[in-house]
Design an enzyme around this catalytic site. Structure first.
Site, PDB file in Angstrom:
ATOM      1  N   VAL A  63       3.417  -0.764  -3.368  1.00  0.00           N
ATOM      2  CA  VAL A  63       4.056  -0.265  -4.591  1.00  0.00           C
ATOM      3  C   VAL A  63       3.102   0.711  -5.266  1.00  0.00           C
ATOM      4  O   VAL A  63       1.960   0.347  -5.564  1.00  0.00           O
ATOM      5  CB  VAL A  63       4.357  -1.422  -5.585  1.00  0.00           C
ATOM      6  CG1 VAL A  63       5.190  -0.907  -6.747  1.00  0.00           C
ATOM      7  CG2 VAL A  63       5.056  -2.576  -4.898  1.00  0.00           C
ATOM      8  N   ALA A 118       1.563   3.351  -4.115  1.00  0.00           N
ATOM      9  CA  ALA A 118       0.445   3.817  -3.266  1.00  0.00           C
ATOM     10  C   ALA A 118      -0.882   3.271  -3.787  1.00  0.00           C
ATOM     11  O   ALA A 118      -1.051   2.058  -3.862  1.00  0.00           O
ATOM     12  CB  ALA A 118       0.437   5.338  -3.178  1.00  0.00           C
ATOM     13  N   LEU A 175      -2.087   3.329  -6.810  1.00  0.00           N
ATOM     14  CA  LEU A 175      -2.128   2.909  -8.224  1.00  0.00           C
ATOM     15  C   LEU A 175      -2.247   1.385  -8.330  1.00  0.00           C
ATOM     16  O   LEU A 175      -1.641   0.670  -7.534  1.00  0.00           O
ATOM     17  CB  LEU A 175      -0.832   3.325  -8.938  1.00  0.00           C
ATOM     18  CG  LEU A 175      -0.591   4.813  -9.149  1.00  0.00           C
ATOM     19  CD1 LEU A 175       0.742   4.989  -9.890  1.00  0.00           C
ATOM     20  CD2 LEU A 175      -1.717   5.425  -9.972  1.00  0.00           C
ATOM     21  N   GLY A 200       4.912  15.965   3.132  1.00  0.00           N
ATOM     22  CA  GLY A 200       4.558  14.600   3.552  1.00  0.00           C
ATOM     23  C   GLY A 200       4.832  13.585   2.463  1.00  0.00           C
ATOM     24  O   GLY A 200       4.268  12.496   2.457  1.00  0.00           O
ATOM     25  N   GLU A 226       9.045   9.097   3.367  1.00  0.00           N
ATOM     26  CA  GLU A 226       8.874   8.130   4.447  1.00  0.00           C
ATOM     27  C   GLU A 226       9.184   8.867   5.751  1.00  0.00           C
ATOM     28  O   GLU A 226       9.807   9.939   5.719  1.00  0.00           O
ATOM     29  CB  GLU A 226       9.864   6.971   4.280  1.00  0.00           C
ATOM     30  CG  GLU A 226       9.595   6.060   3.094  1.00  0.00           C
ATOM     31  CD  GLU A 226       8.324   5.242   3.260  1.00  0.00           C
ATOM     32  OE1 GLU A 226       8.160   4.582   4.305  1.00  0.00           O
ATOM     33  OE2 GLU A 226       7.486   5.270   2.336  1.00  0.00           O
ATOM     34  N   LYS A 265      10.340  -1.989  -2.932  1.00  0.00           N
ATOM     35  CA  LYS A 265       9.213  -2.121  -3.872  1.00  0.00           C
ATOM     36  C   LYS A 265       9.605  -3.038  -5.028  1.00  0.00           C
ATOM     37  O   LYS A 265       8.824  -3.896  -5.451  1.00  0.00           O
ATOM     38  CB  LYS A 265       8.817  -0.747  -4.412  1.00  0.00           C
ATOM     39  CG  LYS A 265       8.245   0.178  -3.346  1.00  0.00           C
ATOM     40  CD  LYS A 265       7.964   1.565  -3.911  1.00  0.00           C
ATOM     41  CE  LYS A 265       7.524   2.501  -2.793  1.00  0.00           C
ATOM     42  NZ  LYS A 265       7.320   3.880  -3.223  1.00  0.00           N
ATOM     43  N   GLY A 306       2.046  10.112  -1.246  1.00  0.00           N
ATOM     44  CA  GLY A 306       1.170  11.024  -0.507  1.00  0.00           C
ATOM     45  C   GLY A 306       0.312  10.215   0.434  1.00  0.00           C
ATOM     46  O   GLY A 306       0.039   9.030   0.198  1.00  0.00           O
TER      47      GLY A 306
END
Ligand code: ADP
Ligand code: ASP
Ligand code: MG
Length: 839
Positions: free
Chosen positions: A634, A636, A638, A689, A692, A707, A819
């Site tokens: 969830v 990335a 963070l 990019g 998904e 998520k 990313g």
């Protein structure tokens, strides 16, 4: 001839003519590069049969004794007939001479009704004297100039029959004088193991299994380059393979470790084998003559504790415990010294000693045969102390065995003794006494003899010895198994390489990728895949080729196979990292957690799928003391999961988590606001990019729904189905990109209208996930432009936590949430959190 090797063949390795022929092949191959001195044991069971014959004789059973000798004579002459069909008359004559001598010896024993240690040694040495004759024939048949040599003509020992001690430098000189000239003349000496010559010229023996010792004595005396002990197992095992079937071959042992193991019962090496070679550092390899391609165990000077403090467990049976008890001993100096002195005078060797900290008892462990003489000697020594009551009693308890955990690494690892006791305690095995040498090379425990096999198995498992030794010396390893080698996997590999120094400086650990899998197969090197192999794998995958096509790859579609194969090795702080989008991961995770491996996942599927599987994963992690981290699932990199966990850990309760959890959809929504068409925006997102692998997973909202599900589950909210409204239907998944773009173009106008309608009322469109106890709602929503979500720009994520504590002003986590690099960073962060826990 500069290089000389000593090769010793044990009883089963010379057990038949066929075995000897195979030994001859081994020796011929070795003789191409070195001068060879061969040492041989008696053929298998021959020493036992000689003992039986000797005891039959002393019991007056002449017939039985002679029958035993006749059977031995026949076994050897039959073997000779196979080895030298053309006949070796001299050898036949020598064999019959030895048989005659044996008959005379047992005849004498029958007559005298007495078997002295001296006569016994003379009888026992005949086994080796016969076997070397045959092995020499086998070698001559291979064209080698083999010469049989009886060690009781030159290997000088003292007169302790049955357990004779070689006479140091004197023996070295006579050994070298007997063997060196033969080697220099290009001959292959084939020497009797086990026996020597006493001061008055009588034959002596070096103790059961003593041929190993003969081999190293010769190696030391002639400064051989290497000793190979050929036996019937693949090397020194982590425990007696007959007791613990999952025991593994230990690749390397230090001399002291090998010595300790053999002292404490590892029969594969005679107790004193390492003494003659340690000082010169001559390597000793134990190999299997039945499986000569196996590398065996190398014993040398090296110190390779690895990450595993204990290398092997060994056990001694047939012991008794002798306890000297009395409060009057406390503080009185010299009691232990008197104990040792009086036992040493009677040549009783003590296998273990331990003293209670109150000094009110000393416990000795001695071979049971010595327990009565030991107790008598102690009673005599302490007669006065006993009569004064300073020593209350001397108690003998028979039926005891010793188990030893051996490994030099124990000296540096706290908690080993604790582990020993908790493992034995859990198995309800009672420890009678314990001793740890000051070198911390060994912890030995006295245990009731009938519990020894179970104790060996319990400790073997407790120290992970059922797993294969990698041979890598990596006490500081952080061994990573990577599931997935897509863009994120490749980014993670390069981040790990770039962060090597940081990880070492911060945690003192060396991160290594030891396995790498995609959906076609895996690469595995338990000592760490080299940078070259990782580079090759990355290039292969970047070119769209499967890992299974690489050399050395194991093809399989099931990642659990990689986990099983990797965890078959003794790894260091293993972590399974899932950066794939495979559906089959829960099984791989389970297998990893159950087998002592931590797990990090960026893959949402294993946690967002079947609820029962989610619960089982966390329950298994908890029950097996493993860590399962999922920060990158969830937001990335963070700290979304982290923040949630922090709230829960401090006793807070989540009321609502609301936010934009898709960088892709966030990017699209911002782009739509500035007038870009949906289809155009998706194209750009794919190229950057941001999506998904299949962009429909983003556009359909399925990825956000996953998520949201994970957040809801981690927050311990009641299980709920997600009410999902996607931008496109889920069943578009798998469409080729061009088809997808065409369909999106057809939606462009409608989407534009929605954006304009929102703008007209001062609002903007956002793709919002709302997680609450009452439900999970995911889909496009119109939000005020000046709200936190409305102000969000580009691919940034935002999540707003409302909890009991954060009610009026909610807790907001915001930043780049999509990313490749930030996702890989999130994964790396989880790996390092685990590293911090595991140092
Ligand atoms: P050899 O006749 O070749 O000298 P031994 O019978 O003396 O062979 O020693 C080999 C045997 O030792 C093996 O067959 C095995 O059963 C036993 N053994 C006991 N402990 C160990 C161990 N830790 N590693 C290997 N073998 C062991
Ligand atoms: N033959 C002797 C024994 O059986 C010595 C040896 O095999 O090493 O003990
Ligand atoms: Mg042996």
């Amino acid at each position: 001839m500069s290089r000389v090797e000593v090769h010793k063949f044990g009883g089963t390795s010379v057990g038949s003519a066929e075995r000897m022929q195979q030994d001859a092949d081994i020796i011929s191959a070795a003789a191409k590069d070195a001068g060879i001195c061969v040492v041989a044991s008696a053929m298998s069971k021959v020493t036992d049969s000689l003992i039986d014959a000797a005891y039959a004789a002393v019991d007056g059973d002449r017939r039985g004794a002679l029958q035993g000798i006749a059977a031995l004579a026949t076994r050897h002459t039959e073997a000779l007939a196979i080895l030298a069909p053309g006949g070796e008359d001299q050898v036949a004559a020598r064999l019959s001479h030895i048989a005659d001598e044996l008959r005379e010896l047992v005849g004498a024993v029958v007559l005298l009704g007495e078997l002295t240690p001296r006569t016994r040694d003379r009888i026992l040495a005949c086994g080796e004297k016969m076997s070397i004759q045959l092995l020499a024939v086998a070698l001559r048949e291979r064209g080698l100039d083999a010469v049989a040599l009886d060690a009781d003509t030159f290997l000088e020992t003292d007169d302790q029959f049955g357990e004779a001690n070689p006479l140091g430098v004197v023996a070295d000189r006579t050994i070298a004088a007997a063997i060196q000239p033969l080697l220099e003349a290009g001959k292959v000496p084939v020497v009797t193991g086990f026996c020597g010559i006493g001061p008055d010229g009588a034959t002596t023996t070096l103790g059961r299994g003593g041929s190993d010792y003969t081999a190293t004595l010769i190696a030391g005396a002639i400064s051989a380059a290497e000793v190979t002990i050929w036996t019937d197992v693949d090397g020194v095992f982590s425990a007696d393979p007959r007791v613990e079937p999952s025991a593994r071959v230990v690749q390397q042992l230090n001399y002291r470790e090998a010595a300790e193991l053999s002292y404490y019962g590892a029969k594969v090496l005679h107790q004193r084998t390492m003494i003659p070679v340690t000082q010169q550092g001559i390597p000793v390899r134990t190999r299997n003559s039945f499986n000569p391609s196996a590398p065996g165990t190398l014993v040398d000077r090296r110190y390779t504790p690895g990450s595993h403090p204990v290398k092997a467990i060994s056990a001694v049976h047939g012991q008794s415990m002798v306890s000297i008890e009395g409060k009057g001993m406390a503080g009185v100096p010299g009691v232990a010294a008197r104990v040792f002195k009086c036992l040493a005078r009677r040549q009783i060797s003590v296998t273990m000693i331990s003293q209670s900290s109150s000094e009110s008892s000393i416990t000795l462990v001695v071979p049971s045969a010595d327990s009565a003489p030991a107790a008598a000697a102690l009673k005599a020594e302490f007669r006065t102390d006993l009569s004064h009551g300073d020593i209350e009693e001397i108690v003998v308890s028979p039926g005891v065995g010793l188990v030893a955990c051996v490994g030099l690494g124990m000296a540096h690892m706290p908690g080993v003794a604790g582990k020993v006791f908790s493992a034995l305690g859990q198995a309800r095995l009672n420890v009678l006494a314990i001793a740890q040498g000051s070198s911390e090379l060994n912890i030995s425990l006295a245990i009731s003899e009938d519990q020894i096999p179970e104790a060996v198995r319990t400790l073997h498992h407790a120290f992970d010895l059922h797993r294969q030794d990698t041979g890598a010396d990596a006490p500081d390893g952080l061994d990573i198994m990577l599931l997935g080698c897509g863009k994120i996997g490749r980014a993670l590999i390069s981040q790990l390489q770039a962060q090597q120094d940081h990880i070492r400086a911060r945690f003192g650990l060396q991160a290594r990728v030891i396995a790498l899998a995609d959906r076609t197969g895996y690469l595995l090197d338990p000592t760490g895949l080299s940078p070259d192999r990782l580079e090759e794998a990355s290039t292969q995958k970047a070119a769209g080729q499967p890992l299974s096509a690489l050399s050395g790859a194991v093809p399989t579609e099931d990642p659990a196979h990689m986990v099983e194969a990797a965890l078959g090795y003794r790894l260091s702080r293993p972590v399974l990292v899932d950066v794939s989008d495979a559906d089959v991961s829960p099984e791989a995770f389970l297998s990893a957690l159950q087998r002592g491996c931590d797990v990090v996942t960026a893959n949402k599927k294993p946690l967002a799928g079947d609820l029962a599987k989610f619960e089982k994963l966390y329950a298994t992690a908890a029950s097996s003391g493993r860590i399962l981290r999922a920060e990158a699932t969830v937001g990335a990199g963070l700290p979304v999961v982290d923040t949630l966990e922090m709230l829960l850990a401090t006793g807070d309760t989540l009321q609502k988590a609301e936010g934009c959890l898709s960088g892709t959809l966030g990017y699209l929504m911002s782009a739509l606001e500035t007038g870009t068409k949906l289809s155009e925006a998706v194209r750009t997102a794919v190229d950057l990019g941001y999506t998904e692998p299949d962009p429909v997973a983003d556009l359909s909202g399925v990825d956000v729904a996953r998520k949201a599900t994970i957040l809801s589950r981690l927050a311990d909210l009641p299980p709920m189905e997600v009410q999902l409204t996607g931008l496109v239907p889920e069943d578009w998944s798998g469409l080729p990109l061009d088809d997808l773009y065409t369909r999106l173009e057809a939606m462009d106008a409608d989407m534009n209208d929605k954006v304009s309608a929102a703008a007209a009322s001062g609002e903007v469109l956002r793709f919002v996930a709302r997680v609450e106890a009452t439900g999970i709602v995911v889909g496009p929503a119109s939000v005020p432009k000046d709200s936190p979500l409305g102000g969000l720009q580009g691919s940034d994520n935002m999540i707003v936590f409302t909890s009991d504590r954060y009610q009026d002003r909610p807790l907001v986590v915001s930043g780049p949430g999509a990313g490749i690099d930030v996702t890989a960073m999130g994964v790396l962060g989880d790996i390092l959190r685990i590293a911090a826990e595991r140092t």
